[in-house]
Design an enzyme around this catalytic site. Sequence first.
Site, PDB file in Angstrom:
ATOM      1  N   ASP A   1      52.785  -5.827  75.842  1.00  0.00           N
ATOM      2  CA  ASP A   1      51.872  -5.539  76.946  1.00  0.00           C
ATOM      3  C   ASP A   1      51.511  -6.820  77.679  1.00  0.00           C
ATOM      4  O   ASP A   1      50.665  -7.592  77.237  1.00  0.00           O
ATOM      5  CB  ASP A   1      50.606  -4.864  76.409  1.00  0.00           C
TER       6      ASP A   1
ATOM      7  N   LYS B   1      47.746 -10.262  82.119  1.00  0.00           N
ATOM      8  CA  LYS B   1      46.793 -10.890  81.209  1.00  0.00           C
ATOM      9  C   LYS B   1      46.866 -12.416  81.317  1.00  0.00           C
ATOM     10  O   LYS B   1      47.874 -12.966  81.777  1.00  0.00           O
ATOM     11  CB  LYS B   1      47.122 -10.490  79.764  1.00  0.00           C
TER      12      LYS B   1
ATOM     13  N   ASP C   1      46.527  -2.791  83.264  1.00  0.00           N
ATOM     14  CA  ASP C   1      46.365  -3.208  81.876  1.00  0.00           C
ATOM     15  C   ASP C   1      45.656  -2.144  81.044  1.00  0.00           C
ATOM     16  O   ASP C   1      45.508  -2.302  79.842  1.00  0.00           O
ATOM     17  CB  ASP C   1      45.597  -4.533  81.810  1.00  0.00           C
TER      18      ASP C   1
ATOM     19  N   LYS D   1      49.972   5.022  69.840  1.00  0.00           N
ATOM     20  CA  LYS D   1      50.261   4.221  71.029  1.00  0.00           C
ATOM     21  C   LYS D   1      51.328   3.192  70.673  1.00  0.00           C
ATOM     22  O   LYS D   1      51.118   2.338  69.802  1.00  0.00           O
ATOM     23  CB  LYS D   1      49.002   3.512  71.521  1.00  0.00           C
TER      24      LYS D   1
ATOM     25  N   ARG E   1      46.101   4.331  77.512  1.00  0.00           N
ATOM     26  CA  ARG E   1      45.579   5.686  77.718  1.00  0.00           C
ATOM     27  C   ARG E   1      46.536   6.525  78.558  1.00  0.00           C
ATOM     28  O   ARG E   1      46.535   7.748  78.469  1.00  0.00           O
ATOM     29  CB  ARG E   1      44.188   5.604  78.342  1.00  0.00           C
TER      30      ARG E   1
END
Length: 505
Positions: free
Chosen positions: A274, A281, A351, A269, A355
């Site tokens: 992020d 966040k 968020d 990954k 995956r």
Amino acid sequence: MEFSVLTVNPAKVETACLVVPLFADGDLLSAAAQLDDASERLIAQLLERGDFSPELANVQLIPFAPGLAAERLMLVGLGKRDKFNEGALRKALDAAFGALAKLPVDSVAVAFTDADIDDRDVAWNAQMTLESATRAVYRFTQCKSTPAEAPQLAQVEVLIDDAGQVDAAKAGARIGAALGDGVNLARTLGNLPGNICTPSYLASQAETLAGESDGTLTTEILDEAALESLGAGALLAVGQGSAEPSRLIVMKYQGADDPDEAPHVLVGKGITFDTGGISIKPGAGMDEMKFDMCGAASVFGTMKSVIALKPKLNVIALVASAENMPDGRAIKPGDIVTTLKGLTVEILNTDAEGRLVLCDALAYAERFQPASVVDIATLTGACVIALGDHASGLFSNDDDLALDLLDAGENAWDRAWHMPLWDDYQAQLDSNFADLANIGGRPAGSITAACFLSRFAESYPWAHLDIAGTAWDSGKQKGASGRPVGLLTRYLLDREGERVVTSEA
């Protein structure tokens, strides 16, 4: 880090510093006993007077020791014998080399192979020694205007008693040095800020790594046009809110004699930063989201170790890389995307993006007809709650693969813990509007994340390592750990060992 293996009397070794371990109870170990005789009981007197306490990881430097050829002597505590294990040895080694890295010494001789551990041989001990030494001299200085002076330590001499074990010690030290270099590369990539370490930067690093490989590693970089043509809608969706273009990075290591031998595939990954996207966040600690590509970093580190060790097997590394930003074009909760596998995904939380990039990479891995696939990701905060920062979470659709990875983690002392992947959890991913949702609610968050990935890995033996708790340290010592390069490299070396046994049979 350069190394050599010596079998001479330690008192006669000419080195900048001689390092010997001591237990808190029982007789002196072999090297320490020889040094004690040569120095007129210097070590015994220090212990008897209480000037040195051999508690675990306690270190004392003696600037001059009479009767020894070494310029300095360093004593390192191992604690009590009945408590001594792999973890204790690692702590003692890290304490010793951490202290040595601060000294003006370029070479050392160490006698840690005297410290026996049940079921661990001299090769394992030498591996741990060189890995610790290589990690200890690591400094992240790329972004400092005036970098601190780098450690001088560059040469380690491993002292052993038995001349018949020289070859084994050299083999172990070679693995340890390669592992340490791989760990340090992973740490550097993880520590770089998001404005430098972008998906395009990672792609350039893959090409650099290939250039260092003597032709054993080749690369292919899939840009956004290639990904769109391929149908990798989930990976592209994550990066569409960023000015940084997404990439799927493919690295192929050809080590087996048969180029068509089924490869082992590593999938990392690579979310280079992020924010959480539209599901943004909290601001506190968001700087640490540069570490969200540590799964990719560990894949790079493992490939660096692989090209140094040159195992006779085929390995393919896939890095799914994007930046998750809350731009006006960013994906939104409720959006539905179509993955490379053809399954549709309802995005309930932007968020939960890791995956999404991984699922397309896992689908891409099918084309290689792999012997095994292992993905590595800083995937869920739930895994941190479950396991803390000691063990990585391990999920798998194949029990044999899971056991192989657990064994590799124990051997490398880069441990994982086997978590359930039962069908009972799959229903949490049900969606009214798509084939599945990208989150399954708060309960069992790390398990449902793995369940999501399992939908894209049904055609081969697959395992998922959730390294959210182990990939980096927070607080004053903030920085990437380089894990699980040790586990992954040992897993691949073990697969090479299986091939040798099979061919001999």
